[in-house]
Design a protein around this motif. Structure first.
Motif, PDB file in Angstrom:
ATOM      1  N   UNK A  66     -13.393   0.838  19.886  1.00 32.45           N
ATOM      2  CA  UNK A  66     -12.997   1.139  21.110  1.00 32.45           C
ATOM      3  C   UNK A  66     -14.396   1.533  22.016  1.00 32.45           C
ATOM      4  N   UNK A  67     -15.208   1.725  21.543  1.00 35.49           N
ATOM      5  CA  UNK A  67     -16.420   1.985  22.730  1.00 35.49           C
ATOM      6  C   UNK A  67     -16.829   0.568  22.918  1.00 35.49           C
ATOM      7  N   UNK A  68     -16.918  -0.536  21.920  1.00 42.84           N
ATOM      8  CA  UNK A  68     -17.177  -1.688  21.979  1.00 42.84           C
ATOM      9  C   UNK A  68     -16.511  -2.301  23.291  1.00 42.84           C
ATOM     10  N   UNK A  69     -15.185  -2.264  23.099  1.00 43.50           N
ATOM     11  CA  UNK A  69     -14.142  -2.901  24.159  1.00 43.50           C
ATOM     12  C   UNK A  69     -14.384  -2.392  25.575  1.00 43.50           C
ATOM     13  N   UNK A  70     -14.942  -0.908  25.491  1.00 40.80           N
ATOM     14  CA  UNK A  70     -14.991  -0.423  26.787  1.00 40.80           C
ATOM     15  C   UNK A  70     -16.269  -1.086  27.523  1.00 40.80           C
ATOM     16  N   UNK A  71     -17.344  -1.304  26.667  1.00 43.36           N
ATOM     17  CA  UNK A  71     -18.764  -1.781  27.202  1.00 43.36           C
ATOM     18  C   UNK A  71     -18.302  -2.962  27.659  1.00 43.36           C
ATOM     19  N   UNK A  72     -17.641  -3.915  27.001  1.00 48.80           N
ATOM     20  CA  UNK A  72     -17.500  -5.322  27.449  1.00 48.80           C
ATOM     21  C   UNK A  72     -16.571  -5.326  28.566  1.00 48.80           C
ATOM     22  N   UNK A  73     -15.632  -4.524  28.871  1.00 50.46           N
ATOM     23  CA  UNK A  73     -14.804  -4.489  29.809  1.00 50.46           C
ATOM     24  C   UNK A  73     -15.620  -3.957  31.278  1.00 50.46           C
ATOM     25  N   UNK A 407     -13.040   8.611  34.228  1.00 47.42           N
ATOM     26  CA  UNK A 407     -13.481   8.226  35.598  1.00 47.42           C
ATOM     27  C   UNK A 407     -13.279   6.907  36.063  1.00 47.42           C
ATOM     28  N   UNK A 408     -12.660   5.931  35.101  1.00 45.37           N
ATOM     29  CA  UNK A 408     -12.448   4.497  35.517  1.00 45.37           C
ATOM     30  C   UNK A 408     -11.103   4.096  35.744  1.00 45.37           C
ATOM     31  N   UNK A 409     -10.878   3.990  37.204  1.00 43.50           N
ATOM     32  CA  UNK A 409      -9.575   3.934  37.347  1.00 43.50           C
ATOM     33  C   UNK A 409      -8.954   2.170  37.157  1.00 43.50           C
ATOM     34  N   UNK A 410      -9.942   1.379  36.909  1.00 42.55           N
ATOM     35  CA  UNK A 410      -9.553   0.036  36.851  1.00 42.55           C
ATOM     36  C   UNK A 410      -9.670  -0.342  35.325  1.00 42.55           C
ATOM     37  N   UNK A 411      -9.699   0.775  34.571  1.00 37.73           N
ATOM     38  CA  UNK A 411      -9.725   0.384  32.928  1.00 37.73           C
ATOM     39  C   UNK A 411      -8.617  -0.349  32.425  1.00 37.73           C
ATOM     40  N   UNK A 412      -7.344  -0.094  32.677  1.00 37.39           N
ATOM     41  CA  UNK A 412      -6.054  -1.017  32.103  1.00 37.39           C
ATOM     42  C   UNK A 412      -6.184  -2.307  32.635  1.00 37.39           C
ATOM     43  N   UNK A 413      -6.596  -2.808  33.677  1.00 38.57           N
ATOM     44  CA  UNK A 413      -6.540  -4.039  34.111  1.00 38.57           C
ATOM     45  C   UNK A 413      -7.767  -4.678  33.565  1.00 38.57           C
ATOM     46  N   UNK A 414      -9.005  -4.296  33.299  1.00 35.68           N
ATOM     47  CA  UNK A 414     -10.187  -4.712  32.994  1.00 35.68           C
ATOM     48  C   UNK A 414     -10.071  -5.116  31.339  1.00 35.68           C
ATOM     49  N   UNK A 415      -9.547  -4.220  30.562  1.00 39.95           N
ATOM     50  CA  UNK A 415      -9.487  -4.370  29.228  1.00 39.95           C
ATOM     51  C   UNK A 415      -8.447  -5.177  28.816  1.00 39.95           C
TER      52      UNK A 415
END
Length: 450
Positions: A66-73, A407-415
């Motif tokens: 999950x953290x790996x995916x967050x950093x990539x996104x 804090x990241x509002x664009x998380x859904x689209x970016x992931x």
């Protein structure tokens, strides 16, 4: 959004992209470093073997991915260096400090990492020419080597190789380098694994690594496993933020994260099947710490048929693993310098490589050449390792989970995850990963002990 002089240099950055396969190879090359071949075996040995390995797998899947995916996104959304990734992804300017932390950490890590990379290059050479196995005092030889001036020469060679790759760019250097070396690494791993598991008495080592005894696990084992899952995936050090900025929008980040995690796990698995059968076959304790690689294993290879050949292959394997990670560590500050000061890639690489090499010299000298470069009972080398690995990395990873989870509002689209998987991912980032990573930070920094 910021006042970086290198804002115009984003035009250059947009031209630098990994291919889909190239990105996977590069990310795996980053995670496949000395950690899984040097650190993983001895911490597994210290924590009971197979049960710890299973715990490591759980930590890697539930927290690491999950953290790996967050950093990539975040990296792909920001399309800049690690320093500006959070701000460009939509965070406030205060998040730029987090980005700077993730530029500084890999640069400092590289300053001691190339020292060990230099050791592996030296040992590969003396293993193949037979010099390594002509000694009967491996501990004395290793101590004499790291106490003398030659490590400085070898770390200079290591940083030159690293710089030579990074200077060629993302697709022309980093991608091609990893596409060649990672398959070669796999071949070496398989050859050495076959040799190890066919040694007399190897079955006992295989059993130690693959038959779990959960009674040996402790709370500390859990935090060590989580910390290593974090470190082995290159989390919290700006690498995946930087590599994410070079990933094409069509690339599935979820698939990429799974591929990187699988590569890291496979490497750790084969490393275990090399180290433990070999150590048990020759009566070597598997919990000897870092000396296992440079002292105990050379003794084992010397007693093995065709030991010089297999020992040489082993240290070439270590050198490849070290250099693929060193390349990713250097790319983080290079990306920053290109953006911040509008330097060319060539100028950024040579200046930063020189500064890093100069920083590495006192650390190398602290291991014996100049004992006065020790503080509180620790050599400067160990202090740099401690501060970066035990404080800066978990702190950086913790802040990534907080940013992506809250804090990241664009998380859904970016992931780019389907709704159900996105909810699971967000739950892990908000309620599980921050707590566990914070416990790792408290443990590795020495605030809590067991």
């Amino acid at each position: 959004m910021n006042q970086f002089k290198g804002e115009k240099n984003l035009l250059t950055e947009k031209k630098e992209r990994f291919s889909s396969a190239g990105f996977i190879f590069a990310a795996i090359g980053s995670s496949v470093g000395l950690g899984n071949m040097w650190k993983f075996p001895y911490i597994t040995g210290e924590n009971g073997g197979a049960a710890f390995f299973l715990l490591f797998i759980v930590c890697l899947v539930l927290i690491g991915l999950p953290v790996l995916l967050a950093e990539l996104a975040i990296g792909r959304s920001g399309r800049g260096s690690a320093a500006t990734a959070f701000v460009r992804a939509g965070g406030g300017k205060n998040w730029m400090a987090v980005g700077f932390l993730q530029v500084l950490a890999p640069f400092l890590i590289l300053s001691f990492y190339i020292i060990v990379a230099g050791w592996t290059l030296n040992y590969a050479m003396i293993a193949f020419n037979g010099q390594l196995f002509s000694s009967s005092n491996y501990a004395g030889e290793f101590s004499s080597f790291i106490s003398g001036p030659m490590p400085i020469v070898w770390q200079g060679i290591a940083i030159l190789i690293t710089a030579g790759v990074v200077i060629l760019g993302v697709s022309g250097g980093i991608e091609k380098f990893n596409k060649v070396l990672i398959p070669g690494l796999v071949v070496l791993l398989i050859v050495l694994m076959i040799r190890a598991v066919t040694l007399p008495g190897a079955n006992e080592g295989v059993a130690f690594f693959l038959k779990p005894d959960f009674s040996v696990l402790t709370a500390e084992s859990a935090l060590v496993a989580l910390g290593h899952a974090f470190f082995s995936l290159s989390l919290g050090m700006g690498i995946l933020l930087t590599y994410g900025s070079y990933v094409d929008k069509k690339q599935s980040l979820g698939t990429a994260a799974l591929a990187v995690g699988a590569g890291d796990l496979l490497y750790a698995f084969i490393a275990g099947l090399i180290i433990f059968p070999t150590t048990f076959s020759f009566g070597i304790a598997p919990d000897q710490g870092p000396s296992l690689i440079f002292i105990a294993l050379p003794a084992a290879f010397s007693a093995m048929p065709f030991g010089a050949f297999f020992g040489g292959l082993f240290f070439i394997l270590l050198a490849i693993a070290a250099l693929t990670s060193a390349v990713s560590l250097l790319e983080v500050p290079v990306s920053f310098a290109m953006e911040r000061w509008n330097w060319s890639r060539k100028r950024s690489v040579w200046i930063l490589s020189l500064v890093c090499f100069l920083l590495s010299i006192p650390s190398a000298m602290s291991l014996g050449m100049v004992p006065e470069l020790s503080f509180g009972g620790k050599a400067l080398f160990d202090w740099v390792d401690f501060v970066t690995s035990n404080i800066m990395l978990p702190l950086g990873g913790l802040l990534v989970t907080i940013f992506a989870g809250y804090f990241w509002k664009g998380a859904a689209e970016a992931a780019g995850l389907k709704a159900g998987w996105f909810r699971v991912w967000l739950f892990m980032l908000r309620y599980v990963a921050p707590i566990l990573v914070f416990l790792v930070l408290l443990h590795t920094s020495g605030i809590i002990k067991f």
